[in-house]
Structures are given as structure tokens and as C-alpha cells.
Design a protein around this motif. Structure first.
Motif, PDB file in Angstrom:
ATOM      1  N   LEU A 131       0.830  -1.211   0.000  1.00  0.00           N
ATOM      2  CA  LEU A 131       0.000   0.000   0.000  1.00  0.00           C
ATOM      3  C   LEU A 131       0.862   1.259   0.000  1.00  0.00           C
ATOM      4  N   ALA A 132       0.415   2.280  -0.748  1.00  0.00           N
ATOM      5  CA  ALA A 132       1.101   3.577  -0.706  1.00  0.00           C
ATOM      6  C   ALA A 132       0.933   4.158   0.698  1.00  0.00           C
ATOM      7  N   GLY A 133       1.992   4.799   1.214  1.00  0.00           N
ATOM      8  CA  GLY A 133       1.929   5.395   2.552  1.00  0.00           C
ATOM      9  C   GLY A 133       2.401   4.463   3.644  1.00  0.00           C
ATOM     10  N   VAL A 134       2.577   3.160   3.310  1.00  0.00           N
ATOM     11  CA  VAL A 134       3.080   2.198   4.298  1.00  0.00           C
ATOM     12  C   VAL A 134       4.609   2.203   4.246  1.00  0.00           C
ATOM     13  N   ALA A 135       5.236   2.544   5.386  1.00  0.00           N
ATOM     14  CA  ALA A 135       6.698   2.640   5.420  1.00  0.00           C
ATOM     15  C   ALA A 135       7.335   1.299   5.731  1.00  0.00           C
ATOM     16  N   ASP A 136       6.599   0.438   6.443  1.00  0.00           N
ATOM     17  CA  ASP A 136       7.167  -0.845   6.836  1.00  0.00           C
ATOM     18  C   ASP A 136       6.036  -1.738   7.331  1.00  0.00           C
ATOM     19  N   ALA A 137       6.116  -3.024   7.045  1.00  0.00           N
ATOM     20  CA  ALA A 137       5.097  -3.960   7.537  1.00  0.00           C
ATOM     21  C   ALA A 137       5.749  -5.311   7.743  1.00  0.00           C
ATOM     22  N   ARG A 138       5.544  -5.900   8.929  1.00  0.00           N
ATOM     23  CA  ARG A 138       6.168  -7.197   9.204  1.00  0.00           C
ATOM     24  C   ARG A 138       5.308  -7.971  10.188  1.00  0.00           C
ATOM     25  N   ALA A 139       5.149  -9.261   9.917  1.00  0.00           N
ATOM     26  CA  ALA A 139       4.372 -10.098  10.816  1.00  0.00           C
ATOM     27  C   ALA A 139       5.213 -10.442  12.034  1.00  0.00           C
ATOM     28  N   ALA A 140       4.651 -10.264  13.214  1.00  0.00           N
ATOM     29  CA  ALA A 140       5.324 -10.638  14.457  1.00  0.00           C
ATOM     30  C   ALA A 140       4.341 -11.451  15.275  1.00  0.00           C
ATOM     31  N   GLY A 141       4.315 -12.736  15.051  1.00  0.00           N
ATOM     32  CA  GLY A 141       3.409 -13.598  15.788  1.00  0.00           C
ATOM     33  C   GLY A 141       1.972 -13.372  15.377  1.00  0.00           C
ATOM     34  N   ARG A 142       1.158 -12.914  16.335  1.00  0.00           N
ATOM     35  CA  ARG A 142      -0.283 -12.831  16.122  1.00  0.00           C
ATOM     36  C   ARG A 142      -0.714 -11.623  15.289  1.00  0.00           C
ATOM     37  N   PHE A 143       0.176 -10.637  15.171  1.00  0.00           N
ATOM     38  CA  PHE A 143      -0.226  -9.425  14.458  1.00  0.00           C
ATOM     39  C   PHE A 143       0.824  -9.031  13.424  1.00  0.00           C
TER      40      PHE A 143
END
Lengths: 311, 304
Positions: free
Chosen positions: B247-259
Motif C-alpha cells: 500500500l502507498a503510505g506504508v513505510a514498513d510492515a512485518r508479521a510478528a506472531g499474532r499481528f
């Protein structure tokens, strides 16, 4: 059920009268990110060296990707990618020359190498440094090159011994993105780390102490056993307090109590229905603010190690 | 004993053609723990070595404990404890022999050597290992010995380069506690790549490209981050992270367990939050809005 990618049975290594690894039995299914943890000197590196056929066990059996590692230690090395604590890049050779050297060992054809390396160079941000020698690069960039090299031949199993030690937060994020993407493709990843928050990036965690397995579970299960569970805090405006309280009582939270801003309570396991109910509350009461305090893995492992009493 | 104090103006260091430090300005006036953070290759190690008087540097001003780094630093070195990144004590000497060696270099009397060594060995829990050769210690014990060794001459300034890298959680807690205690009587400057350590120092200095990009308390730097952080709880956090990353505007995204932990540019946060609720093929059960943390702070300055 699919055949496990890695199994050890009664794996033992003695050096003289010192037992470094003591009857270790683990099972790693395919496509799983397996965190292998332990204090310094607990036997982690010794175990990895046995798993990849560099060290002969005193007793026990090891299978990696269908190969009996004790009988055919050389064969296993073609099927795996390995990155050690000290990244094995040749000093005096540029990064690019290292890549070509390893590609030769792995038997990668020149055309395949060109395509593969240009993808990896992009992914690991190595374009600027590929003509430099490792000794002139910061440790974190050497680590990036090391991980790129470990995946060069697209092995079905990766052994990563503290890949993120001494690596900055940006690169650590990149490493875990790569690891999770590899796992999504079916690659099995056996990884050690001292950044305990990274355990949550993994599917399974085994913890050894003095060569013995002391914990073997999902991160969530360990959190359940070695912490007081999740603390849920719901901030509510005065007008919505009563309605909010009714909803929260229905969730069966332990120790539900009012606070200055709203309510707090605990739950041992944060299951789907509880999350959905909290979400419904937030939708119905838009001013509500929900904070979930997850017990940090650092605290969980202090308890696993007995440095702090378990709840 | 000289006052703990650092005053740097336009400190520069070149290695051949490479500029490692490109005009560092830094003032530290009190006893405290100062954390030096920043991306790989930012110049952290070079700055720490310069502070320890180990490098020839250029500067408009470069005072450490009242000594000029541009002049004779012999007296300064006697007042500094330095723990380098890689273990550099004598592997073939025992724990106590290493300490004794350092005591000799600093001309400590036998009585004060014994008194201080006993206290430090007790504090680092190394007393049962005094006769073990340093090379045979575990990684955590080696680092504790390196810290004890640096503290033996009671330095006014303790400089440590990633003292806890690769050290287990228990030994790491012990080293941090020792640094906190030391800050009561000395200035402690340490680099770290652990988020929890960066959060517990008194002041942070964020370096990048050989310059100080930001400095202040961890809390002040954290509040300055123009990003929002969301935790997206759902049945498949990895799918959520993968989809959110696009997505535009997302600087970083990573799964950490449940979220999945998702960082969003603040200016776009409202719109992005709506779209995060409806990721195709990756259902989100609960969207939790959390305050920017140390991770978002370090990531923000790395990209700024």
C-alpha cells in the motif's frame, strides 16, 4: 502429515568429559521458521555444526532434507544454505568475486547466476558495494552479503546462525522479510538469534540450556506458559463507560478493573473471538482506544531460564 | 579526577578517500549513559574510537575530559575504559591474569588491584571462573570480563562498542545493570543495536553518514517521529504484512506472531488505516493503534 525437513534423535556431542549437546531430539517440518535459542555456551553452535555435517556427533541420528547427515555429511551441504556468526566471505576478493566463487561451488550456470545475482543485489541493497572487498565494509553490510550468498543457489533448507547480530534495525527488518518470504515458498529456516523480539517472527522456538532442550513450543505457547498473559487496556470516555464495561464483562477477562481512563483486564490467550469482540467494541464506541500489552519475549525467556520466577 | 565532559565541534575523520566522520558536533556535560545508534556504516565505531583517543582526527574543537583529542592523549587514555567490538583481551591468559595485566598497565597497587578485582568479579559473577583462560569463556562471560577489565582502573569515561552484541538475555541484563551503576560516577558512552537498550539510555545520539542526525532523550526522539504504528491482528499475520507492504503510505510492515506491525506516514495515516481494514485476501480482526516505538524511531531516522 508431511515428512519433517530436519530431525535429530538423541543427538549428543561430548568433548572429553564435557557434554556440549545432551540427547537432543527436535523435529522441524518443511516451510517452518524454527528459532533455536539458548544462552551463550549452551550448545547452539555445536548443534548447528553437527546438523550441517561439519562435526560428527558422539551419539544420535540426524536427517536433513531426507539425507542421513552422519553417513553422508558432504551431500547435505549441497542442499542447504548456511550463514555463520562470522560471515564466510573471502577477504581480498570483492563481493562480486565472492559471489562468482560460490556460484562455481554450487554449480550455477553463468546465465542463471546473472539473473539470480541481479535479483539478490537489488533485494539486499548491494549494488553500491559489489566491487568492494568485505574487509572494507561495515559488519552489517557484510552480513547482508552473507545472507545473499547463503540463498544464492536457492536451497530448500537455510541454517542461519545469528544472522542479525550486529546488524542495524533496517537490515534486520529486511532479513526477516527475506526469511518469511523464503518460508512462504516452502523453504525451511533454522535460525538462532539473541534479539528475543525476533522470536515472534518465527513459527516455532526451541530453547536449549546446558545442551538440553528446556522449551519446545510455538512462541505463543511459551508466552502462555511463562508470563501473566496479555493485559488489555480499554480507554473509554465517561459517557460510554457503562456501556463499555458491560461489553468487557462479557469477554471474561481476568481481574477486570476500572482505571483512570477506562478498564484493564488480563487474558491468558488472546483468541479470535476476544479480538473480534474488542474490534466490535471499538466500532460501536468510536472514542474507545484499545491497547494490548503483549508480554515481551525478553521477560518470557528470563523466566524460561529461571532468572525470574514463573507466574 | 577530571569532570566527565565531551565537547566536539566539526570532528572529522577520513580513512583514505572514505569520510567516516563528517563534522560531528556533540556536547555531553553530565555523568550519564549515552547511546550511540545509527545504521551500519554510520560511523559509530569510528566516533567511539575517536572519543577513546585511539584515532588521529581533525576538528575545530575536540575536548574529552578536558583533554584535546588533537594533541597528546596519553593522560586521557589513562582516564578511559574502552571495550571494543571484538574481544581483544588475552585469550591465553586466565580471567584474573587479564585483570592483573591491566592493573599493571595502569600501575595500580597490589592492594587496590585486589580490592577492585574482587568487587568487579563479584559484580560480574565471574568469581567462580577466575582461573579459566579467557578464550574458553562463553560469549557472555567474555563480554563481562571485557567490561570488568575496562572498569578496573575506575575510568571517568567508559566507552563501549556494542558490548552486548551476540550476548544472551541474562548476561545482557547484567551488563546493562553495570553500565547504569557506572553512570553514577562516570560518563558511559555505548553503541547498541538492541531496541530495548536504546530505550533505556539517558541520551541517544543518532549518527548517519558520519554526522549527528538527531540527539536527545529516547522519549523526545520517539515523539518526533512523523509516523503512526498499527498492529493488525488477524488469523494470518504474514499475509496481512505482505499485502500491507504494497500500500502507498506504508513505510514498513512485518508479521510478528499474532499481528502484523505496520508503520504508516502520518500525513497519510487516516486514509491508509481505512484501507488496512479491508486488505484483499488478508482479513484483519482488530486494528490497534499504538504509539511510535524505538523501532519506528530508528527506522525513521535511517530513511530521513
Amino acid at each position: 502429515m508431511s515428512t519433517p525437513t530436519i530431525t535429530t534423535t538423541g543427538l549428543t556431542k561430548r568433548f572429553g568429559d564435557f557434554t556440549a549437546v545432551d540427547a537432543l531430539s527436535i523435529t522441524v517440518p518443511p516451510g517452518v521458521i524454527f528459532a533455536f535459542l539458548g544462552a551463550n555456551g549452551s550448545g547452539k553452535s555445536t548443534t548447528i555444526r553437527m546438523l550441517i555435517g561439519l562435526l560428527r556427533p558422539t551419539a544420535g541420528a540426524i536427517t536433513v532434507n531426507g539425507i542421513d547427515v552422519i553417513r553422508e555429511p558432504r551431500r547435505v551441504r549441497d542442499r542447504i544454505g548456511y550463514m555463520g556468526q562470522k560471515v564466510s566471505l573471502y577477504q581480498g576478493l570483492t563481493i562480486r568475486e565472492n559471489v562468482e566463487f560460490y556460484a562455481g561451488l554450487y554449480g550455477l550456470a553463468p546465465a542463471a547466476l546473472t539473473a539470480r545475482w541481479s535479483a539478490l543485489r537489488e533485494r539486499f541493497g548491494l549494488a553500491q558495494v559489489e566491487l568492494e572487498k568485505p574487509e572494507s565494509l561495515p559488519a552489517g553490510i557484510r552480513q547482508r552479503a552473507g545472507l545473499a550468498l547463503a540463498t544464492l543457489h536457492q536451497p530448500p533448507v537455510l541454517f542461519l546462525d545469528e544472522p542479525t547480530a550486529g546488524v542495524d534495525v533496517e537490515s534486520r527488518g529486511l532479513f526477516w522479510d527475506v526469511i518469511q518470504d523464503e518460508a512462504a515458498r516452502g523453504v525451511t529456516v533454522f535460525v538462532t538469534t539473541h534479539f528475543l523480539e525476533e522470536v515472534d517472527y518465527c513459527d516455532w522456538v526451541s530453547f536449549i540450556d546446558a545442551g538440553k532442550l528446556v522449551a519446545d513450543a510455538t512462541p505463543e505457547d511459551l508466552r502462555h506458559r511463562f508470563s501473566l498473559g496479555y493485559r488489555i487496556e480499554v480507554e473509554l470516555p465517561a459517557a460510554a463507560r457503562e456501556a463499555g464495561a458491560r461489553r468487557l464483562r462479557g469477554l471474561g477477562l481476568a481481574g477486570l478493573a476500572s482505571s483512570d481512563a477506562g478498564f484493564t483486564g488480563r487474558t491468558a490467550q488472546l483468541d479470535g473471538p476476544t479480538l473480534a469482540a474488542l474490534d466490535a467494541l471499538a466500532v460501536d464506541i468510536p472514542e474507545a482506544r484499545i491497547h494490548i500489552h503483549q508480554p515481551p519475549m525478553t521477560d518470557v525467556f528470563r523466566r524460561v531460564l529461571g532468572a525470574e520466577p514463573s507466574p | 579526577m577530571s569532570e566527565p565532559r565531551i565537547r566536539l565541534r566539526q570532528l572529522r575523520k577520513r580513512f583514505g578517500a572514505r569520510v567516516a566522520l563528517d563534522g560531528i558536533d556533540l556536547d555531553v556535560d553530565d555523568r550519564r549513559v549515552v547511546g550511540v545508534v545509527g545504521p551500519d556504516g554510520a560511523g559509530k565505531t569510528t566516533l567511539l574510537r575517536a572519543l577513546a583517543g585511539l584515532l588521529e582526527i581533525e576538528a575545530d574543537q575536540a575536548l574529552v575530559l578536558g583533554h584535546d583529542l588533537r594533541g597528546d592523549v596519553t593522560a586521557l587514555k589513562a582516564a578511559i575504559g574502552y571495550v571494543p567490538q571484538s574481544f581483544s583481551l588475552h585469550r591465553e591468559l586466565s580471567v584474573i591474569e587479564n585483570l592483573r595485566f591491566t592493573a599493571r598497565l595502569h600501575r595500580l597497587s597490589e592492594a587496590s588491584f585486589r580490592r577492585r578485582a574482587e568487587a568487579l568479579l563479584g559484580r560480574t559473577l565471574l568469581t567462580p571462573f577466575v582461573d579459566r583462560v579467557a578464550g574458553a569463556l562463553s560469549g557472555g562471560m567474555k563480554q563481562k570480563l571485557a567490561v570488568a577489565n575496562a572498569l578496573l582502573p575506575e575510568p571517568a569515561l567508559l566507552v563501549l562498542d556494542e558490548p552486548t552484541a551476540g550476548v544472551d538475555v541474562v548476561a545482557r541484563g547484567e551488563i546493562l545493570a553495570i553500565l547504569r551503576e557506572t553512570a553514577a560516577r562516570a560518563l558511559v558512552v555505548t553503541s547498541t543495536s538492541y531496541l530495548d537498550e536504546a530505550a533505556m539510555v539517558d541520551d541517544l545520539v543518532y549518527l548517519d553518514h558520519g554526522r549527528v542526525v538527531a540527539s536527545g532523550t529516547p522519549e523526545a526522539l520517539r515523539q518526533h517521529v512523523p509516523r503512526e504504528v498499527y498492529r493488525l491482528w488477524g488469523p494470518n499475520a504474514r499475509a496481512i504484512a505482505r499485502t500491507a507492504r504494497g500500500l502507498a503510505g506504508v513505510a514498513d510492515a512485518r508479521a510478528a506472531g499474532r499481528f502484523a506491525r505496520v508503520e504508516v506516514e502520518r500525513a497519510a495515516a487516516r486514509d491508509v488505516a481505512v484501507r488496512l481494514r479491508a486488505l484483499p485476501g488478508a482479513p484483519v480482526t482488530l486494528l490497534e493503534h499504538v504509539a511510535p516505538d524505538m523501532e519506528s524511531m530508528l527506522r525513521f531516522y535511517a530513511s530521513a
